[in-house]
Design an enzyme around this catalytic site. Structure first.
Site, PDB file in Angstrom:
ATOM      1  N   THR A   1       0.769  -1.208   0.054  1.00  0.00           N
ATOM      2  CA  THR A   1       0.046   0.026   0.085  1.00  0.00           C
ATOM      3  C   THR A   1       0.796   1.073   0.185  1.00  0.00           C
ATOM      4  OG1 THR A   1      -0.167  -0.053   2.434  1.00  0.00           O
ATOM      5  CG2 THR A   1      -1.881  -1.056   1.291  1.00  0.00           C
ATOM      6  N   CYS A   2       2.003   1.177   0.558  1.00  0.00           N
ATOM      7  CA  CYS A   2       3.095   2.405   0.572  1.00  0.00           C
ATOM      8  C   CYS A   2       3.118   2.681  -0.948  1.00  0.00           C
ATOM      9  CB  CYS A   2       4.000   2.034   1.128  1.00  0.00           C
ATOM     10  SG  CYS A   2       4.062   1.628   3.048  1.00  0.00           S
ATOM     11  N   PHE A   3       3.232   1.903  -1.835  1.00  0.00           N
ATOM     12  CA  PHE A   3       3.564   2.208  -3.199  1.00  0.00           C
ATOM     13  C   PHE A   3       2.415   2.068  -4.071  1.00  0.00           C
ATOM     14  CE2 PHE A   3       7.434   0.587  -1.288  1.00  0.00           C
ATOM     15  CZ  PHE A   3       8.257   1.718  -1.254  1.00  0.00           C
TER      16      PHE A   3
END
Length: 1031
Positions: A998-1000
């Site tokens: 989810t960070c990317f």
């Protein structure tokens, strides 16, 4: 030598002669002085003997008359006349006060005799002594007046003396109680005696009797509890009225009466309760009307005002208002005069009202900061004056003053359905009907037009009066607004009048020639806006949407369109200078009302879609003017951001962020930026590690790139958020709130959507609305505590006696099992909730629950948030839902075509890859809208799309083909890319699930061999509430 001796002898001779001459002169001077001293001493002793003899004679005579058990023995009137003549000659105020009182008692008793020999006034029948007797009487009566000036009514002994002196004055200024004239032989003398009394009253008036009466009234009435009894008060007013009646209410005496009597604090109120018969004399002589006729003359008004301080002009105003309330039947005949006079008195007081405190100002409990001192007596009497002033906005006075307005025929009150907002077609049809009726009125003949003009003049005069009252009586402003707005039909009638008589086009034309808000029609509009704004803040949803009282929803829609267009045209057409907008009364009033209507519409819609947008000016035009730096466009966007679509405002916000990032040199990519900061976060300690490493970073550095290395995984569930009142049990809880605010600011700054549903009231605080005068805590309360809102609404509409509920201005709070009592106002535990203060109680309870309890936590969060986000940028978003959209993304359905167009592929995947085609087909046809949201949240941690579409998602939405589990995944290799590109696999990875980073915003998708496998595995993954390690 002999010549020299001769010269010396000559000088000595002359010196001796001079000394002898001076000695003789000194001796003569001593002789003369001794003669003068002896004469003075003999004169003093003679005068003292004379004074003593006179006083002995006076005492022997008076005490002999009083030395009886039954009644006073009367001496011949001529003897008393001569005695008084001697007494007045030797009178000394310090020594003869008791003698004067004794004489007054004697004279009063003598006037009760019908014997011409004993009655003191019978001396006037003697032609030889009549002139001297009149002078003697005048002197005696003025001595009584002088004594009244020195006495204090609150002293019991002084009160007796006051009554005695007043009795003497009342007795000798009118023949009505002279027993001597009741005999048949004396009756013909009554006219001449009346003339004599008028002569005496004229003398007393010239000497300053009205000032004496004013001082006496002020001493007795200008206090918390009046100390003048019925007899005393009645005597004073009788003395004040007699010269007026005798002179047939001449302007000169009316002026003195107004200046000295009607300016006494609350004198009319005390008369109504203590001596109502005096008010009957007021009414029978038409004193109210005469006073208005005097004060409406500019010259007379100037004389009165120049003699009155602002404080006593306020007291005069209160008395005139109460007289108007007493003479309700006569008020319509002097409506214009009353309105003009009250307006002038308010303006007189307003000259001394200032906006702020200084060394030259004093606090006034009615007028605010005041440039004149207020004496202590007046402060004590102000509650009575306030009670009088409040009659101006009472139902009865409002009904009479606005009679012309209330008589105007308006469309019937037909509530619309509160369940659905009014459609565009309904809105246009009803508006067309209103304008058709207005046009019909305008087609009437000259007589009807003249009548309409008269109505307009009266309406504007009355509205100007109340607008002046609002700006002058600053500490009573809420009371005035409440009184006007609670009149059942006044505001709807006033709105109809504005809509049909004032009209937007006409108002703008008037302002184009003169932009001052003091124009008559402006005063009408300002008063309506102020009162309606006040009303809307205290209306709950039941009253506004269900009962639709006093306005229908259609009325609110029409108001919104009218005032929204008015604000826009005032600024856009440069009718008012942008430099004076902050102090322009019309703009402020219209903007406040429009903002309130918009806020209520945002919370619970009642207007058509896009109702608040300016239709005749394209948003692009406004934005182009903003790009050029035009102040008009900037001001409009600051004051009324809702006039352009929300999407354009988000674009402006992102543009402002981009400009700041460029200025700070933050345009490099996330991996190459020299200003990036690397932190390591363990997924089991996200808060602790994040706070420890990020809290110390300055706000400017936090705006740069932050690279995060995650050590493990943790998923959290989100709920609707607001600060907890009990957060103080944690150490450094305010620092944590500030940190969370900074992190949220960082997400908004970077354009990262975060699915954190904040409570609407909390976002209103973030926007700064709680500091606004138009903010109403009760409107936002349902988003925090629906049960408390329900209970407060029940109390507000309670049909019985609210005191039976035994509520006070305090509340109890359960803090970790301990009950803590909070006072809503100082001393609130002792203040009972009544019908009069129930509205204040409801709003204070809501304010305490929503603001006071969490004030410190909220301020800490806001401080952190605004350290990243410029507060000026937040002005683009006028309501909490708009800020929530900025934080959490668009609430519209996910646009799969937009998402696919802005998706990047890795690991051999491409747009036409078989698995990718299956993926988009499954999302479009097999998944529900809720499942599509879950899919987006699975990849990006947020189920909503970015406000400006997926082109603004940072980092871009990406899909990568994976062959191994996440803990073995090292990224793309040549082999993995080729296998993904050509669909080369040893076997179908049916045992593996899709995962995400989810960070990317990265979806890691196995290269499935069947569409059904892809659909089932993806559905299972997105509904399992897991992430990185689900494989």
């Amino acid at each position: 030598m002999f010549a020299q001796q001769s010269e010396i002898k000559k000088i000595e001779f002359l010196e001796h002669a001079k000394q002898a001459r001076e000695g003789r002169a000194s001796e003569k001077k001593r002789d003369d002085s001794s003669v003068v001293i002896q004469a003075c001493v003999r004169g003093f002793l003679t005068r003292r003997r004379l004074h003593n003899d006179v006083r002995q004679l006076f005492d022997s005579t008076m005490y002999a008359c009083n030395n009886t058990d039954k009644k006073l023995m009367l001496e011949p009137a001529m003897d008393i006349y001569r005695l008084i003549k001697k007494f007045l000659f030797v009178y000394d105020e310090k020594r003869d006060i008791e003698r004067l009182e004794l004489l007054c008692r004697y004279l009063v008793v003598s006037m009760e005799s019908d014997n011409a020999k004993d009655c003191y006034v019978s001396v006037a029948l003697n032609k030889e002594h009549v002139l001297c007797w009149i002078r003697q009487l005048k002197c005696l009566l003025w001595l009584c007046c002088q004594q009244l000036n020195t006495l204090k009514p609150d002293n019991p002994n002084s009160a007796k003396s006051i009554n005695l002196y007043l009795h003497v004055l009342v007795t000798f200024t009118s023949t009505s109680n002279w027993k001597l004239l009741r005999t048949k032989s004396m009756e013909p003398l009554r006219p001449s005696m009346n003339q004599l009394c008028n002569n005496v009253m004229g003398y007393l008036h010239q000497q300053g009797m009205y000032s004496v009466l004013q001082e006496l009234l002020s001493k007795g009435l200008a206090r918390c509890k009046p100390c003048l009894k019925h007899a005393t008060l009645s005597a004073i007013i009788t003395l004040a009225l007699r010269p007026l009646v005798a002179a047939s209410l001449s302007d000169n005496l009316i002026s003195l009466f107004v200046l000295h009597i009607l300016s006494v604090p609350a004198v009319v109120q005390h008369l109504s309760t203590t001596a109502p018969e005096c008010l009957a004399v007021f009414m029978s002589n038409g004193l109210f009307k005469k006073s208005l006729e005097l004060l409406i003359s500019e010259q007379s008004t100037r004389i009165v005002f120049n003699s009155l301080e602002g404080n006593y002009a306020l007291c005069l105003l209160g008395n005139i208002i109460q007289l108007a309330d007493i003479e309700k039947e006569q008020l319509p005949t002097v409506l214009v005069e009353f309105t003009v006079v009250v307006s002038r008195l308010l303006e007189r007081c307003q000259k001394y009202v200032v906006n702020k405190r200084s060394n030259l100002t004093h606090w006034h409990p009615v007028l605010g900061w005041f440039s004149q001192k207020t004496d202590i007596r007046l402060h004590e009497a102000l509650p009575h004056v306030v009670k009088q002033l409040s009659l101006l906005w009472s139902h009865n006075i409002l009904r009479i003053l606005f009679a012309e307005l209330l008589a105007i025929e308006s469309p019937p009150h037909t509530p619309t359905s509160p369940l659905l907002p009014i459609t565009e077609e309904q809105h246009s049809n009803k508006t067309r009907d209103i304008f058709r009726k207005a046009f019909t009125v305008k087609q009437n003949g000259p007589k009807a037009r003249k009548q309409e003009q008269n109505e307009s003049v009266i309406v504007t005069l009355v509205c100007t009066l109340y607008q002046t009252a609002l700006s002058t009586l600053t500490q009573l402003r809420l009371n005035i607004l409440t009184g006007i707005s609670h009149h059942e039909s006044l505001l709807p009638k006033l709105w109809y009048y504005i809509h049909t008589h004032v009209r937007l086009k006409t108002l703008l034309e008037q302002l184009s020639g003169n932009s001052s808000s003091s124009l008559p029609d402006c005063q009408v509009v300002i008063l309506f806006c102020d009162c309606t704004s006040h009303l809307i803040t205290i209306l709950d949803d039941v009253e506004m949407y269900d009962q639709q009282r006093p306005f229908t929803l259609q009325n609110l829609v029409d108001m919104g369109a009218f005032f929204n267009q008015l604000i826009f045209r005032l600024v856009w057409n440069n009718i008012i200078d942008v430099k004076v907008v902050a102090v322009h009364s019309l703009f402020i009033a219209a903007h406040t009302l429009t903002s309130l209507l918009y806020e209520r519409d945002c919370r619970r819609p009642y207007a058509p879609k896009n109702h608040w947008l300016i239709k005749d000016t394209k948003p692009g035009t406004l934005l182009a003017e903003l790009e050029k730096g035009k102040k008009t466009a900037s001001l409009l966007l600051q004051k009324t951001p809702f006039i352009i679509p929300h999407k354009e405002r988000v674009m402006l916000f992102r543009k402002a962020v981009g400009a700041e990032r460029t200025a700070m040199g933050l345009t490099e990519s996330v991996f190459t930026s020299p200003q990036s900061t690397l932190i390591s976060i363990h997924r089991s300690r996200i808060i602790e590690d994040g706070y420890r490493q990020l809290a110390a970073i300055p706000a400017q550095a936090l705006k740069g790139v932050i690279r995060v290395k995650f050590v493990n995984e943790q998923m959290t569930s989100e709920m609707r958020l607001y600060p907890s009142p009990t957060s103080s049990i944690h150490d450094n809880h305010l620092h944590l709130f500030e940190f969370v605010g900074r992190m949220l600011g960082k997400a908004v700054y970077e354009g990262i959507v975060v699915e954190v549903p904040f409570a609407p009231f909390f976002l209103s605080h973030v926007l700064g609305h709680h500091h606004s005068s138009r903010y109403s805590s009760i409107d936002e309360l349902p988003s925090l505590d629906p049960e408390l809102y329900k209970n407060l609404t029940y109390v507000k509409h309670y049909d019985g006696d609210v005191t039976d509920l035994e509520l006070t201005f305090s509340c109890d709070e359960d803090v970790m099992g301990k009950v803590v009592n909070h006072e809503l106002v100082p001393g609130g535990k002792a203040i009972a909730v009544t019908k009069e203060n129930i509205i204040s109680y409801v709003h204070m309870m809501a304010h305490f629950r929503m603001y006071t309890q969490i004030k410190d936590q909220t301020n800490a969060f806001i401080r952190g948030f605004r350290s990243i986000i410029n507060p000026d940028w937040l002005a683009l978003f006028s309501r909490a839902p708009e800020l929530q959209c900025l934080i959490s993304g668009d609430t519209m359905a996910i646009d799969l075509h937009d998402l696919r167009a802005h998706t990047q592929y890795y690991g051999g995947f491409h747009n036409n890859h078989r698995v990718i085609v299956w993926l988009w087909d499954v999302l479009d046809h097999d998944f529900t809208a809720e499942e599509r949201g879950q899919f987006l949240k699975f990849v990006t941690s947020c189920s909503k799309a970015p406000l400006l579409g997926f082109s603004n998602l940072e980092p871009p939405f990406s899909i990568r083909c994976v062959e191994v589990s996440d803990d073995q995944d090292t990224g793309d290799t040549v082999g993995s890319v080729l296998r993904g590109l050509f669909s080369i696999r040893k076997k179908d990875p049916v045992g593996r699930l899709p995962t995400s980073s989810t960070c990317f915003n990265l979806l890691k998708l196995p290269n499935y061999q069947r569409k059904s496998t892809l659909r089932d595995k993806l559905r299972y993954a997105i509904t399992s509430n897991t992430g990185f390690e689900l494989s």
